[in-house]
Design a protein around this motif. Structure first.
Motif, PDB file in Angstrom:
ATOM      1  N   TRP A 549       0.472   4.327   6.899  1.00  0.00           N
ATOM      2  CA  TRP A 549       0.144   3.676   8.175  1.00  0.00           C
ATOM      3  C   TRP A 549      -1.277   4.030   8.624  1.00  0.00           C
ATOM      4  CZ3 TRP A 549      -0.932   5.547  13.145  1.00  0.00           C
ATOM      5  CH2 TRP A 549      -0.963   4.580  14.143  1.00  0.00           C
ATOM      6  N   LEU A 550      -1.654   5.299   8.469  1.00  0.00           N
ATOM      7  CA  LEU A 550      -3.009   5.701   8.846  1.00  0.00           C
ATOM      8  C   LEU A 550      -4.060   5.011   7.980  1.00  0.00           C
ATOM      9  CD1 LEU A 550      -2.476   9.539   9.391  1.00  0.00           C
ATOM     10  CD2 LEU A 550      -2.877   7.800  11.147  1.00  0.00           C
ATOM     11  N   ILE A 551      -3.795   4.921   6.683  1.00  0.00           N
ATOM     12  CA  ILE A 551      -4.733   4.253   5.780  1.00  0.00           C
ATOM     13  C   ILE A 551      -4.833   2.771   6.140  1.00  0.00           C
ATOM     14  CG2 ILE A 551      -5.150   3.578   3.379  1.00  0.00           C
ATOM     15  CD1 ILE A 551      -3.729   6.197   2.570  1.00  0.00           C
ATOM     16  N   ALA A 552      -3.671   2.148   6.457  1.00  0.00           N
ATOM     17  CA  ALA A 552      -3.672   0.734   6.818  1.00  0.00           C
ATOM     18  C   ALA A 552      -4.486   0.489   8.079  1.00  0.00           C
ATOM     19  CB  ALA A 552      -2.239   0.247   7.004  1.00  0.00           C
ATOM     20  N   VAL A 553      -4.354   1.371   9.065  1.00  0.00           N
ATOM     21  CA  VAL A 553      -5.124   1.237  10.300  1.00  0.00           C
ATOM     22  C   VAL A 553      -6.624   1.283  10.019  1.00  0.00           C
ATOM     23  CG1 VAL A 553      -5.689   2.379  12.480  1.00  0.00           C
ATOM     24  CG2 VAL A 553      -3.301   2.151  11.785  1.00  0.00           C
ATOM     25  N   ILE A 554      -7.017   2.126   9.059  1.00  0.00           N
ATOM     26  CA  ILE A 554      -8.439   2.314   8.759  1.00  0.00           C
ATOM     27  C   ILE A 554      -9.007   1.180   7.915  1.00  0.00           C
ATOM     28  CG2 ILE A 554     -10.099   3.807   7.556  1.00  0.00           C
ATOM     29  CD1 ILE A 554      -8.269   6.168   8.273  1.00  0.00           C
ATOM     30  N   VAL A 555      -8.269   0.735   6.883  1.00  0.00           N
ATOM     31  CA  VAL A 555      -8.868  -0.185   5.900  1.00  0.00           C
ATOM     32  C   VAL A 555      -8.496  -1.645   6.097  1.00  0.00           C
ATOM     33  CG1 VAL A 555      -8.925   1.657   4.191  1.00  0.00           C
ATOM     34  CG2 VAL A 555      -6.985   0.089   4.209  1.00  0.00           C
TER      35      VAL A 555
END
Length: 557
Positions: A549-555
């Protein structure tokens, strides 16, 4: 009656090879027996199980059972050290293996650790080629001190004469003196193995990390080039003709063979992208291990590994996981009891096996972004390290006694060939058949409509990560096996091109980390218990979902 007794088979005497790590035990076992021991070559902690083979000593026609044991570590509580010590109690003859170059330090340590009273012993000084000018003085000195046969050999290149002499010494083995008084050899001790950049106080760790990156980056790049060249050839010469030949078949059979998840269509496509990775990564790892470079790298990175609750020796199973996670879990037997669970946790999360690497590279390539493999691998390693530190708070306080650096040497072609043969055999006889079964299962699910219903049920969860519902099959099948991700190459991976770079990265990362494959989890449960396996799976699931989820928010914009 006398003739009947003479004709009764006698139990072979157990000849056990025992010594510290990296002393050439497995190479000697291979040279003596001729047994294909491709899993045992020149890297620390290689033998994680006992290897046995029966052989006849030509000089006496007596039968012996040759037993190769894991290398012993000083001040260690690992399962492999315990296994080696247990085998000592079952031995009739002990081949005590020490390096000729380090005999003055290794032999006293072994004699202090081992209970050899009453055992018939032969002392073998390996790496004789590294001590050619002093080896005669060493053998004479220890023969007089111990009162047993002492032979110096090059265990990787055992000629016929030396082999015959060694077999005769085994047949004539006798106990050593009750209380031997060891003194240092009356000659200057042979110099340590050469110092390299890996041992540099400032740059050693950086050099080691670069070496690890090259260890995987170069073979993966070569595999990508080869697969990219083979794919259009396979489409033109194999798949297109097969489609024409099967036009008249029933729909269900065409779906099974050449549909989106067909055994032939997806199976051939997956083989083209997975096999070169297995081949080149396997060759790279074998060369690194056989040359001794792997020992140097793990020793250099010991300090950094301790920051996440492991130590340098634990890096060996983690690196083995990039070949196969199941093998790596077995390899973790070489870890200390206080770090083994943390090591297995890192393997399950961060060690991308060769099948997973091949599948990931294939998906990135089908999506038109093969360069995403590098940030994907970097994220996998960094999050894996954080995951290990978070869930395993116990630090590694075990201090091992270093008895000398491993010698760097030109890899043995024979050992490299055997190791590579074992890797390729496992891929062809285990990995591919299982993946083809996955293709059959996916085709049946698609034909029956069950896959569509599963896709609709999971689609809302995937939307939280910015992923389309078509990703469902890849994520589901990657739980069975990491190369199950390859089912996303359905229809040649046409829909993958529609994804953004961020979506592609998140998709592969989520499928890779959501859980260890079922075979790996089964192995972990057998090694460390069902409770630990379930706990590990739950922790990994939580880490995977939060980090995805954190990676999705960033990329993903």
């Amino acid at each position: 009656m006398l003739n009947e007794r003479q004709n009764q088979p006698t139990t072979p005497r157990a000849v056990v090879l025992i010594g510290l790590e990296s002393t050439g035990k497995s190479a000697l076992f291979r040279s003596l027996s001729g047994m294909d021991t491709g899993a045992e070559s020149n890297f620390r902690g290689s033998t994680v199980t006992v290897r046995r083979t029966d052989m006849i000593i030509p000089t006496s026609q007596s039968s012996v059972e040759l037993v190769d044991t894991p290398g012993i570590r000083v001040q260690d509580d690992s399962l492999t050290t315990e296994l080696a010590l247990n085998m000592l109690g079952q031995s009739d003859i002990v081949l005590l293996i020490v390096r000729a170059t380090h005999a003055a330090r290794e032999l006293p340590l072994l004699l202090k650790m081992l209970d050899l009273i009453g055992k018939n012993i032969v002392l073998i000084l390996t790496f004789a080629d590294r001590a050619s000018t002093l080896v005669e003085a060493y053998t004479t000195h220890y023969r007089q001190m111990l009162g047993i046969s002492v032979l110096a050999v090059d265990s990787r290149q055992l000629d016929i004469t030396t082999r015959g002499t060694l077999l005769q010494a085994i047949n004539m083995a006798r106990p050593m003196k009750r209380k031997p008084v060891l003194t240092e050899p009356p000659v200057e001790e042979i110099k340590e193995a050469q110092i390299t950049w890996f041992e540099h106080t400032t740059w050693g760790r950086t050099v080691s990390v670069i070496a690890l990156l090259l260890l995987f980056a170069v073979p993966v790049f070569l595999a990508y080039v080869l697969s990219g060249w083979l794919q259009p050839l396979a489409d033109h010469w194999l798949l297109d003709p097969l489609r024409n030949l099967t036009l008249q078949l029933p729909d269900w059979l065409k779906t099974m063979l050449l549909g989106s998840y067909g055994v032939l269509s997806l199976g051939i496509y997956s083989f083209i992208w997975a096999f070169p990775v297995v081949l080149f990564v396997g060759l790279s790892v074998a060369l690194t291990e056989e040359s001794g470079l792997k020992d140097r790298i793990t020793d250099s990175l010991d300090g950094w590994m301790r920051r996440i609750g492991l130590n340098g020796r634990d890096l060996i199973p983690v690196l083995s996981g990039f070949g196969c996670n199941v093998v790596a879990v077995f390899q973790s037997r070489t870890c200390s009891r206080c770090t083994r669970r943390a090591c297995v946790s890192l393997i399950a999360f961060g060690s991308a096996c060769s099948y997973q690497i091949g599948a990931s590279l294939s998906i990135f390539s089908s999506g038109g972004r093969p360069w995403l493999f590098l940030p994907y691998l970097l994220i996998l390693v960094l999050v894996g390290a954080a995951h290990t530190r978070l869930w395993n708070r116990q630090s590694s306080n075990l201090q091992s006694v270093v008895v000398g650096r491993t010698f760097l040497q030109w890899p043995s072609l024979r050992a490299v060939r055997w190791r590579l043969h074992a890797v390729l055999k496992q891929f062809l006889t285990q990995a591919m058949p299982i993946f083809l079964l996955i293709c059959v299962g996916a085709s049946l699910l698609q034909w029956s409509g069950i896959l569509d219903r599963l896709t609709k049920g999971i689609a809302p969860l995937l939307s939280l990560f910015g992923l389309p519902h078509q990703a469902t099959a890849g994520i589901l099948f990657s739980i069975l096996r990491k190369d199950g991700l390859l089912v996303l190459n359905q229809d040649g991976g046409q829909w993958l091109v529609q994804l953004s770079g961020g979506q592609l990265l998140v998709l592969v990362y989520l499928a890779s980390t959501l859980t260890a494959c079922l075979v790996t989890l089964w192995t972990i449960s057998r090694e460390l218990g069902v409770g630990f396996a379930l706990k590990l799976a739950g922790r990994q699931l939580l880490t995977s979902l939060i980090s995805t989820w954190l990676i999705a928010v960033i990329v993903i914009a």
